[in-house]
Design a protein around this motif. Structure first.
Motif, PDB file in Angstrom:
ATOM      1  N   GLY A 205       0.767  -1.249  -0.040  1.00 37.61           N
ATOM      2  CA  GLY A 205       0.070   0.078  -0.184  1.00 37.61           C
ATOM      3  C   GLY A 205       0.799   1.417   0.009  1.00 37.61           C
ATOM      4  N   TRP A 216      -3.068   9.142   0.197  1.00 41.32           N
ATOM      5  CA  TRP A 216      -3.466   8.182   1.338  1.00 41.32           C
ATOM      6  C   TRP A 216      -4.731   7.558   1.121  1.00 41.32           C
ATOM      7  CZ3 TRP A 216       0.335   6.850   4.455  1.00 41.32           C
ATOM      8  CH2 TRP A 216       1.487   8.176   4.357  1.00 41.32           C
ATOM      9  N   LEU A 217      -5.469   8.054   0.430  1.00 36.81           N
ATOM     10  CA  LEU A 217      -6.680   7.326  -0.073  1.00 36.81           C
ATOM     11  C   LEU A 217      -6.398   5.923  -0.701  1.00 36.81           C
ATOM     12  CD1 LEU A 217      -9.795   6.964  -0.104  1.00 36.81           C
ATOM     13  CD2 LEU A 217      -9.753   8.316  -2.085  1.00 36.81           C
ATOM     14  N   THR A 220      -4.689   3.354   1.139  1.00 38.54           N
ATOM     15  CA  THR A 220      -5.662   2.636   2.050  1.00 38.54           C
ATOM     16  C   THR A 220      -6.292   1.595   1.131  1.00 38.54           C
ATOM     17  OG1 THR A 220      -6.114   4.462   3.531  1.00 38.54           O
ATOM     18  CG2 THR A 220      -7.816   2.987   3.214  1.00 38.54           C
ATOM     19  N   TYR A 221      -6.548   2.032  -0.186  1.00 42.10           N
ATOM     20  CA  TYR A 221      -7.375   1.153  -1.186  1.00 42.10           C
ATOM     21  C   TYR A 221      -6.314  -0.070  -1.361  1.00 42.10           C
ATOM     22  CZ  TYR A 221      -8.495  -0.674  -5.603  1.00 42.10           C
ATOM     23  OH  TYR A 221      -8.861  -1.596  -6.624  1.00 42.10           O
ATOM     24  N   THR A 223      -3.812  -1.051   0.383  1.00 38.26           N
ATOM     25  CA  THR A 223      -3.420  -1.834   1.499  1.00 38.26           C
ATOM     26  C   THR A 223      -4.528  -3.016   1.680  1.00 38.26           C
ATOM     27  OG1 THR A 223      -2.021  -0.318   2.500  1.00 38.26           O
ATOM     28  CG2 THR A 223      -3.050  -1.984   3.824  1.00 38.26           C
ATOM     29  N   ALA A 224      -5.803  -2.445   1.394  1.00 38.82           N
ATOM     30  CA  ALA A 224      -6.872  -3.385   1.590  1.00 38.82           C
ATOM     31  C   ALA A 224      -6.855  -4.521   0.304  1.00 38.82           C
ATOM     32  CB  ALA A 224      -8.359  -2.668   1.648  1.00 38.82           C
TER      33      ALA A 224
END
Length: 263
Positions: A205, A216-217, A220-221, A223-224
């Motif tokens: 991520g 940072w969005l 997050t995406y 990483t998920a």
């Protein structure tokens, strides 16, 4: 947490993730390349001292960032005018340099296909309870594809479909081999599989802080997304679902970029 585990977490998040290159590039591209090379050198030296497989794999992963930045700085003017699918293919094909280094490292460490889960795997493996990957896999693909392509104009893209697919396959296969198959195997020597899944997903991520999707969005995406792919690889003990999910995710991203780019 032992000193060795702490070292792996720190080097993974701060060095293997490509943060030095991404932050250094804020000043100049040359600064970013220099910071990326420094990260690779540090990881290599640490491996020579500590002899922990994860550090060797992290060093291999860290190479493609600065190598790509170096190459693209030389052909940047041409890339800016090239069609998005072609540019995506060329830039992400440069990750193969890290794949080759990771293969060499895996052979040096005595790992075979079974160690790395380089098989199709059990495509009908259970996720949790009654839920199995033949249900979750297509669902993830549909959600991600819709997330990136709904609302964009569908025109003049049919001719690019073969390039979309090739670019997505090259990128997805490279990233899955690096971040899932080799990195998780390397981390198993010093931590549990769940911890390895979390760490590799965070490294993956953070590597997209300035990528697509970025910010940072985007971190997050991705990483998920990395967690889902890692879970698929671990539970199926193969690449059947994690590679397929990643390919369709990349197709949707490059398709959306192409459709939203004028001309």
């Amino acid at each position: 947490m032992t000193n060795q585990k702490a070292l792996i977490w720190i080097t993974g998040l701060l060095l293997a993730s490509g943060l030095p290159l991404q932050l250094g590039a804020v000043w100049t591209p040359a600064t970013g390349v220099a910071a990326g090379i420094a990260a690779t050198v540090i990881l290599t030296i640490l491996y020579a001292v500590v002899r922990t497989p994860a550090l060797l794999i992290f060093a291999a992963i860290s190479v493609f960032g600065w190598f790509s930045a170096l190459v693209t700085s030389l052909i940047g003017d041409w890339l800016q005018t090239a069609p998005i699918p072609v540019a995506f293919l060329i830039v992400n094909a440069l990750k193969l340099v890290s794949v080759v280094l990771a293969v060499v490292a895996a052979r040096r460490l005595g790992w075979g296909r079974d160690d790395l889960n380089v098989h199709v795997g059990d495509l009908n493996a259970k996720v949790v309870g009654w839920l199995r990957w033949p249900v979750l896999g297509p669902l993830v693909i549909l959600v991600v594809f819709g997330l990136f392509t709904i609302g964009v104009p569908w025109s003049n893209v049919a001719g690019w479909i073969p390039v979309f697919v090739l670019a997505a396959f090259v990128n997805a296969a490279s990233e899955e081999f690096l971040y899932r198959h080799t990195a998780i195997r390397a981390l198993r020597d010093t931590m549990s599989v769940p911890a390895a899944v979390v760490l590799t997903s965070l490294v993956f991520g953070l590597g997209h802080l300035t990528g697509n999707p970025g910010g940072w969005l985007g971190v997050t995406y991705t990483t998920a997304y990395g967690l889902i792919c890692a879970l698929a690889m671990v539970q199926t003990r193969g690449f059947g679902w994690n590679l397929t999910i990643h390919i369709f995710g990349d197709i949707s991203i490059v398709l959306a970029l192409t459709l939203m780019t004028p001309g």
